[in-house]
Design a protein around this motif. Structure first.
Motif, PDB file in Angstrom:
ATOM      1  N   UNK A  52      13.145 -45.824 -27.716  1.00 53.69           N
ATOM      2  CA  UNK A  52      13.602 -46.008 -26.341  1.00 53.69           C
ATOM      3  C   UNK A  52      15.125 -46.030 -26.252  1.00 53.69           C
ATOM      4  N   UNK A  53      15.759 -46.689 -27.190  1.00 52.69           N
ATOM      5  CA  UNK A  53      17.227 -46.764 -27.184  1.00 52.69           C
ATOM      6  C   UNK A  53      17.826 -45.364 -27.296  1.00 52.69           C
ATOM      7  N   UNK A  54      17.330 -44.575 -28.231  1.00 53.50           N
ATOM      8  CA  UNK A  54      17.873 -43.225 -28.392  1.00 53.50           C
ATOM      9  C   UNK A  54      17.557 -42.349 -27.183  1.00 53.50           C
ATOM     10  N   UNK A  92      15.745 -29.725 -31.592  1.00 59.11           N
ATOM     11  CA  UNK A  92      15.184 -31.030 -31.924  1.00 59.11           C
ATOM     12  C   UNK A  92      16.309 -31.946 -32.393  1.00 59.11           C
ATOM     13  N   UNK A  93      16.451 -33.067 -31.712  1.00 60.34           N
ATOM     14  CA  UNK A  93      17.435 -34.066 -32.089  1.00 60.34           C
ATOM     15  C   UNK A  93      16.737 -35.126 -32.933  1.00 60.34           C
ATOM     16  N   UNK A  94      17.256 -35.385 -34.109  1.00 59.84           N
ATOM     17  CA  UNK A  94      16.682 -36.406 -34.987  1.00 59.84           C
ATOM     18  C   UNK A  94      17.726 -37.473 -35.243  1.00 59.84           C
ATOM     19  N   UNK A  95      17.271 -38.727 -35.214  1.00 63.43           N
ATOM     20  CA  UNK A  95      18.177 -39.845 -35.425  1.00 63.43           C
ATOM     21  C   UNK A  95      17.576 -40.816 -36.427  1.00 63.43           C
ATOM     22  N   UNK A 155      26.347 -46.036 -32.646  1.00 64.23           N
ATOM     23  CA  UNK A 155      25.114 -45.322 -32.291  1.00 64.23           C
ATOM     24  C   UNK A 155      25.443 -44.233 -31.264  1.00 64.23           C
ATOM     25  N   UNK A 156      26.242 -44.566 -30.257  1.00 65.06           N
ATOM     26  CA  UNK A 156      26.629 -43.585 -29.243  1.00 65.06           C
ATOM     27  C   UNK A 156      27.377 -42.411 -29.861  1.00 65.06           C
ATOM     28  N   UNK A 157      28.226 -42.682 -30.835  1.00 69.61           N
ATOM     29  CA  UNK A 157      28.957 -41.597 -31.499  1.00 69.61           C
ATOM     30  C   UNK A 157      27.981 -40.597 -32.124  1.00 69.61           C
ATOM     31  N   UNK A 158      26.971 -41.078 -32.811  1.00 66.05           N
ATOM     32  CA  UNK A 158      26.017 -40.169 -33.455  1.00 66.05           C
ATOM     33  C   UNK A 158      25.254 -39.376 -32.388  1.00 66.05           C
ATOM     34  N   UNK A 159      24.895 -40.018 -31.290  1.00 65.14           N
ATOM     35  CA  UNK A 159      24.215 -39.315 -30.196  1.00 65.14           C
ATOM     36  C   UNK A 159      25.117 -38.210 -29.652  1.00 65.14           C
ATOM     37  N   UNK A 160      26.367 -38.541 -29.378  1.00 67.24           N
ATOM     38  CA  UNK A 160      27.318 -37.541 -28.865  1.00 67.24           C
ATOM     39  C   UNK A 160      27.484 -36.407 -29.863  1.00 67.24           C
ATOM     40  N   UNK A 161      27.649 -36.751 -31.130  1.00 67.17           N
ATOM     41  CA  UNK A 161      27.813 -35.761 -32.195  1.00 67.17           C
ATOM     42  C   UNK A 161      26.656 -34.755 -32.176  1.00 67.17           C
ATOM     43  N   UNK A 162      25.439 -35.270 -32.152  1.00 68.20           N
ATOM     44  CA  UNK A 162      24.280 -34.365 -32.188  1.00 68.20           C
ATOM     45  C   UNK A 162      24.144 -33.576 -30.894  1.00 68.20           C
TER      46      UNK A 162
END
Length: 144
Positions: A31-33, A68-71, A83-90
């Motif tokens: 949910x967070x991602x 497909x985005x994987x975290x 966490x936001x940085x990794x989301x933005x990066x992907x």
């Protein structure tokens, strides 16, 4: 679930308890991602097909050519900005499927201090474990 520390032997009940925590955190991570991707996707654009949550050993995130985005679920133990940085990066990989200057310029436009987050992950990434998180929260790992 990540392998519990080799230094500490767990009883079957303790292992079951750790697995329950692991499932709960992974479900929360979904949910967070999803929420963070939805927020930043409005800024980055591009098109993705799905979001997967894993416990990757060598990556914090990835973006496939099919969208497909994987975290790595363990990012939920990091500061929210990381966490936001990794989301933005992907998400930026949806526009630039490389690490070109254009890619990094896009990341920086969205998150000007991304270098601090990248450095934090390099310096502290190994600390992002379920056991360490529970311990920091004052939740005992051993049942007595």
């Amino acid at each position: 679930m990540e392998k519990p520390s080799e230094k500490m032997a767990y009883t079957p009940a303790e292992l079951k308890r750790l697995q329950t925590f692991d499932r709960r955190y992974r479900n929360s991570a979904r949910q967070i991602f999803a929420d963070r991707v939805a927020f930043y996707h409005q800024i980055t654009g591009g098109s993705y097909t799905s979001i997967t949550i894993r416990d990757q050993k060598t990556r914090w995130g990835s973006c496939s050519s099919r969208g497909t985005l994987s975290f790595n679920y363990r990012l939920i133990f990091a500061p929210p900005k990381v966490l936001d940085y990794v989301v933005v990066h992907e998400l930026c990989h949806l526009t630039h499927m490389n690490h070109s200057k254009d890619f990094w310029n896009m990341v920086e436009r969205i998150m000007p201090d991304y270098r601090l987050c990248k450095r934090w992950l390099k310096d502290h990434g190994r600390e992002l474990t379920l056991e360490r998180h529970l311990s920091k929260q004052g939740i005992p790992l051993k049942l007595e």
